[in-house]
Scaffold this motif. Structure first.
Motif, mmCIF file in Angstrom:
data_model
loop_
_atom_site.group_PDB
_atom_site.id
_atom_site.type_symbol
_atom_site.label_atom_id
_atom_site.label_comp_id
_atom_site.label_asym_id
_atom_site.label_seq_id
_atom_site.Cartn_x
_atom_site.Cartn_y
_atom_site.Cartn_z
ATOM 1 N N THR A 187 0.840 -1.209 0.000
ATOM 2 C CA THR A 187 0.000 0.000 0.000
ATOM 3 C C THR A 187 0.873 1.256 0.000
ATOM 4 O O THR A 187 0.620 2.206 -0.743
ATOM 5 C CB THR A 187 -0.907 0.034 1.249
ATOM 6 N N THR A 188 1.897 1.257 0.839
ATOM 7 C CA THR A 188 2.801 2.405 0.922
ATOM 8 C C THR A 188 3.469 2.667 -0.423
ATOM 9 O O THR A 188 3.583 3.811 -0.875
ATOM 10 C CB THR A 188 3.877 2.154 2.002
ATOM 11 N N ILE A 189 3.907 1.607 -1.088
ATOM 12 C CA ILE A 189 4.559 1.759 -2.393
ATOM 13 C C ILE A 189 3.571 2.311 -3.421
ATOM 14 O O ILE A 189 3.890 3.225 -4.182
ATOM 15 C CB ILE A 189 5.144 0.406 -2.859
ATOM 16 N N LEU A 190 2.351 1.772 -3.413
ATOM 17 C CA LEU A 190 1.358 2.261 -4.387
ATOM 18 C C LEU A 190 0.995 3.715 -4.106
ATOM 19 O O LEU A 190 0.798 4.499 -5.028
ATOM 20 C CB LEU A 190 0.110 1.377 -4.366
ATOM 21 N N ASP A 191 0.928 4.080 -2.831
ATOM 22 C CA ASP A 191 0.635 5.474 -2.463
ATOM 23 C C ASP A 191 1.648 6.425 -3.107
ATOM 24 O O ASP A 191 1.278 7.469 -3.639
ATOM 25 C CB ASP A 191 0.690 5.662 -0.945
ATOM 26 N N VAL A 192 2.921 6.067 -3.050
ATOM 27 C CA VAL A 192 3.941 6.992 -3.559
ATOM 28 C C VAL A 192 4.031 6.932 -5.083
ATOM 29 O O VAL A 192 4.356 7.930 -5.731
ATOM 30 C CB VAL A 192 5.323 6.760 -2.900
ATOM 31 N N LEU A 193 3.682 5.805 -5.688
ATOM 32 C CA LEU A 193 3.759 5.707 -7.151
ATOM 33 C C LEU A 193 2.519 6.273 -7.836
ATOM 34 O O LEU A 193 2.604 6.848 -8.917
ATOM 35 C CB LEU A 193 3.931 4.250 -7.594
ATOM 36 N N LYS A 194 1.357 6.101 -7.212
ATOM 37 C CA LYS A 194 0.100 6.393 -7.914
ATOM 38 C C LYS A 194 -0.779 7.418 -7.210
ATOM 39 O O LYS A 194 -1.903 7.662 -7.646
ATOM 40 C CB LYS A 194 -0.716 5.085 -8.055
ATOM 41 N N GLY A 195 -0.294 8.001 -6.121
ATOM 42 C CA GLY A 195 -1.171 8.848 -5.310
ATOM 43 C C GLY A 195 -1.940 7.947 -4.363
ATOM 44 O O GLY A 195 -1.934 6.723 -4.517
#
Lengths: 177, 177
Positions: free
Chosen positions: A34-42
């Motif tokens: 989730t953290t990775i997706l937050d930074v990659l995709k908003g």
């Protein structure tokens, strides 16, 4: 990282072509996806497709180290920003959950990484397998692609027991940069 | 992820230019950086530049929540494959370490992510800050570049206490794909 997982990554590349850095990391990280997706995709959120309590069958009982018939929370979600990003199936033995955690899990709209964070849960993640398969019909429809599907399974371990068993899936056509 | 960290990522991009997916992930992940470097660059190892016990000064005591004068393991390493990848400074209050862990830390040639894994340590990571700065002379020499340096600080928390306080640094010119 285990050499066996690095070997699997190479096997996938031999089958489908080069993986991007983001794809390799998403398949092998022991951190929050989730953290990775937050930074990659908003800021991402989830669509819950299935959320139900089921009695553990023989395989679940074996994989989770519980008894056949023990209650398991079975959840299938799509993590998404504007478009679907990752399809995730989780199994959680209810007996290992605190009430607060259980409530958040059943509310069904919070990604597991965020629930762990909210409750300051200390854990470690053990990657079990990494592989590629042709897309099933359901995945083709969700992701609107025929691209092969990159998959991994792993366990989140807390107090020396499996708290959550996860399978995550995303198409090779995503996260290519 | 905390919105404040996402905001800092945007500020960095305004200053130095677009960050790659790998750079964004390395600056914000709550997973093992060693694991990520292993999959991106092949099995990495470390050069230890400094490894010593120091008495906590006022700032260390405050940051680590220990007493002034308590012993801290101060370690500076370069994580590398064929070339330097990440410069990392760690502070570890000795009183919070088991003997096994202490031995591995003092042996000085094992990345912290790998030590945590070896001992099956359950933890969580709290990102404190993410920023960019001009390169100091030492960093210019190590990385052989004048590129601005991307930095972050975070704590690894175990049994509700800070086990390790870390600062990681890498040049903007690395991990661009």
């Amino acid at each position: 990282m285990d050499q066996s997982i690095l070997d699997e990554i190479k096997k996938i590349e031999n089958k489908v072509g080069k993986l991007s850095s983001a794809q390799k990391i998403l398949l092998t990280t022991d951190g929050s996806v989730t953290t990775i997706l937050d930074v990659l995709k908003g800021h991402v959120n989830i669509n819950t497709l299935v959320q139900e309590f089921v009695p553990a069958d023989r395989k679940m009982a074996h994989d989770l180290n519980i008894n056949v018939g023990d209650t398991v929370n079975y959840r299938v979600v799509v993590i998404k920003s504007e478009t679907p990003l990752i399809y995730a199936i989780s199994l959680v033995p209810l007996q290992r959950l605190s009430n607060d955690f259980k409530e958040d899990l059943i509310r069904a709209d919070i990604p597991i990484g965020r629930i762990l964070k909210k409750h300051n849960i200390e854990s470690r993640r053990e990657i079990k397998s990494v592989y590629v398969q042709n897309a099933e019909e359901e995945l083709k429809e969700i992701f609107q692609t025929d691209s092969p599907m990159l998959k991994r399974t792993y366990n989140i371990i807390h107090q020396d027991e499996i708290l959550i068993s996860l399978k995550e899936i995303f198409p090779y056509s995503l996260f290519q940069e």
